[in-house]
Design a protein around this motif. Structure first.
Motif, short mmCIF file in Angstrom:
data_model
loop_
_atom_site.label_atom_id
_atom_site.label_comp_id
_atom_site.label_asym_id
_atom_site.label_seq_id
_atom_site.Cartn_x
_atom_site.Cartn_y
_atom_site.Cartn_z
N ALA A 1 1.10 -1.27 0.22
CA ALA A 1 -0.24 0.12 -0.42
C ALA A 1 0.92 0.79 0.15
N LYS A 2 2.29 0.86 0.11
CA LYS A 2 3.37 2.28 -0.46
C LYS A 2 3.75 3.10 -1.27
N PRO A 3 2.88 3.82 -1.74
CA PRO A 3 2.89 4.70 -3.86
C PRO A 3 4.02 5.33 -4.18
N ARG A 4 4.75 4.65 -5.10
CA ARG A 4 6.03 5.43 -5.06
C ARG A 4 6.09 6.16 -6.54
N ILE A 5 7.23 6.66 -7.03
CA ILE A 5 6.95 7.17 -8.57
C ILE A 5 8.36 6.68 -9.05
N CYS A 6 8.19 6.62 -10.26
CA CYS A 6 9.36 6.57 -10.88
C CYS A 6 9.73 7.49 -11.71
N ILE A 7 11.00 7.74 -11.63
CA ILE A 7 10.88 8.26 -13.52
C ILE A 7 12.75 8.72 -14.07
N PHE A 8 11.98 8.52 -14.94
CA PHE A 8 13.46 7.98 -16.37
C PHE A 8 13.89 9.59 -16.46
N ASP A 9 13.47 10.83 -16.49
CA ASP A 9 14.30 11.39 -16.73
C ASP A 9 15.89 12.42 -15.93
N TYR A 10 16.72 12.41 -16.43
CA TYR A 10 17.78 12.54 -15.56
C TYR A 10 17.99 13.42 -15.01
N GLU A 11 18.00 14.04 -15.61
CA GLU A 11 17.97 16.47 -15.06
C GLU A 11 16.37 16.00 -13.83
N LEU A 12 15.58 15.24 -14.11
CA LEU A 12 14.75 15.58 -12.94
C LEU A 12 16.03 14.84 -11.35
N ALA A 13 15.89 13.82 -12.11
CA ALA A 13 16.52 12.46 -11.17
C ALA A 13 17.78 13.67 -10.26
N ARG A 14 18.63 14.17 -11.01
CA ARG A 14 19.65 15.06 -10.40
C ARG A 14 19.47 15.85 -9.57
N GLN A 15 17.44 16.78 -10.38
CA GLN A 15 17.87 18.18 -9.19
C GLN A 15 16.57 17.46 -7.94
N ILE A 16 16.42 16.13 -7.59
CA ILE A 16 15.94 14.90 -6.72
C ILE A 16 17.42 15.23 -5.59
N LEU A 17 18.31 14.01 -6.40
CA LEU A 17 19.08 14.16 -4.77
C LEU A 17 19.54 14.90 -5.43
N SER A 18 20.13 16.76 -5.64
CA SER A 18 21.32 17.49 -5.09
C SER A 18 19.79 18.52 -4.17
N SER A 19 18.95 18.24 -4.47
CA SER A 19 18.37 19.41 -3.37
C SER A 19 18.05 19.54 -1.99
N LYS A 20 18.74 20.37 -1.52
CA LYS A 20 18.20 21.01 -0.05
C LYS A 20 16.87 21.18 0.63
N SER A 21 15.78 20.94 -0.25
CA SER A 21 14.84 21.45 0.00
C SER A 21 14.13 20.97 1.72
N GLY A 22 14.57 19.35 2.08
CA GLY A 22 14.07 18.32 2.43
C GLY A 22 12.63 18.20 2.07
N HIS A 23 12.49 18.41 0.73
CA HIS A 23 11.40 17.72 0.78
C HIS A 23 11.07 16.12 0.44
N PHE A 24 13.02 15.35 -0.16
CA PHE A 24 13.11 14.27 -1.08
C PHE A 24 12.98 13.12 0.17
N LEU A 25 12.30 12.15 1.14
CA LEU A 25 12.83 12.28 1.93
C LEU A 25 13.20 10.78 1.53
N LYS A 26 14.17 9.15 2.13
CA LYS A 26 14.70 7.91 2.39
C LYS A 26 12.88 7.15 2.74
N ASN A 27 12.75 6.46 2.12
CA ASN A 27 11.89 5.36 2.39
C ASN A 27 11.45 5.30 3.14
#
Ligand code: HEM
Length: 389
Positions: free
Chosen positions: A105-131
């Motif tokens: 019942a756990k939702p996951r988003i999969c993205i294939f866009d490299y630029e988006l992946a780079r932004q998420i991985l380097s984001s310091k906003s605190g919005h993207f937490l570990k699973n």
């Protein structure tokens, strides 16, 4: 019935019904429905339909099993994704570069866009937490660096960072080459027993033993034998965890004394007891020195904190970091070695180039050290040995 008995029973029933309502209706039906609708209507993100309780786990397991059964007929074909993650490719073709899917019942988003992946991985906003890791995974690898977030992550990182500075890593190279040399000798001895000096070896198994040996030595130094015992318990726990990863997890199932659960509890206890034994013997060392290995550096950092410096880790946190390093550093490196040897066997021209480079820079009787490793440019360019955290 006496009202003194009736009242607690009614209260218990109300609690049980509201828990059941919250668990089945809200978490397993209503919430997935709302999340899927929200993504679809507000962001145009679609995906495979959520199935009650299991999400898309059934389809993932089926597609992975089908992919595992396929024979690798073209060894030089580098299109591996259909074998490793066939479900992602299937859903990408159906729903586009970003899609929503369900682990239970756990939702996951999969993205294939490299630029988006780079932004998420380097984001310091605190919005993207570990699973949020399933309890079986937490029991297996402990709440160490890989699973931690925020201030706890910073505190652990501060204690562990010194263990990974270049000078400390260089000191570990002789330990690593020592372990590699004994494997090479073992293989030579086995081959020498055969008439034509040829033998067949399961290298993946050998590399697993080699990397376990190296981690046990570099993390636990003189206590490496006990370290290997802890490691064996963790290895068996990993097998249990992986076998049940995509199975539907009903609440409470982990607490039933089934044969598998009892084995799991036994292994978890062994793992913890062995690690505690190693730590206690280090703490009681007469000269007050904890050693130059990973464990020694963690204990040293904690001892300095008692004198009012830096950050510190509790005993449980140190045990958790030991579990994390074993798990994070074992399968990753042994598979990298197996894969490297596989590729070198498929591309003998590269095998020749790299062998020549090693012989040129290290000579025939000298073992590679920190200096000579720096000179192996071909190997470095091919990322054959490059990993630091
Ligand atoms: C080929 C070898 C390796 C690969 C491909 C690899 C891959 C990764 C990846 C992708 C992450 C990020 C995970 C995430 O944030 O979700 C990670 C983190 C980590 N790895 Fe590795 N790893 C390798 C070897 C090792 C070794 C040898 C060790 C330790 C002995 C290790 C310990 C760690 C730790 C502690 C973290 C967490 C770091 C942090 O969050 O501060 N890894 N690794």
């Amino acid at each position: 019935m006496d009202s003194i008995l009736l009242l607690p029973l009614v209260a218990l029933l109300v609690v049980a019904i509201s828990w059941l309502w919250d668990y089945t209706v809200v978490r397993l039906i209503w919430r997935p429905h709302c999340i899927a609708k929200e993504f679809r209507e507000k962001q145009g993100i679609r995906g495979p339909a959520y199935k009650f309780l299991g999400g898309n786990n059934g389809e993932i397991s089926r597609l992975k099993e089908e992919a595992d059964d396929q024979v690798l007929d073209n060894l030089r074909d580098h299109n591996y994704l259909p074998r490793i993650a066939p479900h992602f490719l299937k859903w990408r073709a159906q729903y586009g570069e970003a899609f929503l899917f369900w682990y239970g019942a756990k939702p996951r988003i999969c993205i294939f866009d490299y630029e988006l992946a780079r932004q998420i991985l380097s984001s310091k906003s605190g919005h993207f937490l570990k699973n949020d890791a399933p309890p079986t995974l937490v029991a297996l690898m402990g709440k160490g660096l890989v699973l931690l977030e925020g201030t706890d992550w910073v505190r652990h990182r501060r204690v562990i960072n010194p263990a990974f500075n270049m000078d400390k890593l260089k000191m570990m190279i002789s330990t690593m080459t020592g372990c590699a040399q004994s494997l090479a000798k073992e293989l030579e001895d086995v081959a020498a027993k055969n008439k034509d000096r040829v033998t067949e070896v399961d290298l993946n198994q050998k590399f697993r033993e080699l990397t376990a040996d190296i981690i046990a030595h570099t993390a636990f130094g003189s206590s490496y034998q006990l370290g290997k015992e802890a490691f064996q318990a963790q290895h068996e726990l990993t097998e249990i965890t992986m076998a049940t990863l995509f199975q539907v997890q009903l609440p409470g199932l982990n607490y039933l004394p089934t044969e598998r659960n009892r084995r799991k509890w036994r292994l978890q206890k062994n793992l913890r007891d062995t690690l505690m034994q190693i730590i206690r013997s280090r703490l009681s060392s007469k000269d007050g020195e904890y050693g130059n290995d990973l464990l020694g550096l963690m204990l040293g950092a904690c001892a300095s904190d008692e004198q009012g410096e830096a950050s510190s880790l509790s005993m449980d946190e140190i045990v958790d970091e030991c579990k994390t390093f074993f798990l994070a550093g074992h399968e990753t490196t042994s598979l990298l070695l197996t894969w490297t040897v596989f590729l070198l066997s498929v591309y003998p021209e590269w095998q020749e180039r790299l062998r020549n480079e090693v012989l040129r820079e290290c000579g025939t009787d000298q073992c590679p050290d920190a200096n000579s490793l720096g000179k192996l440019k071909e190997a470095r360019n091919k990322n054959l040995f490059l990993y630091t955290i």
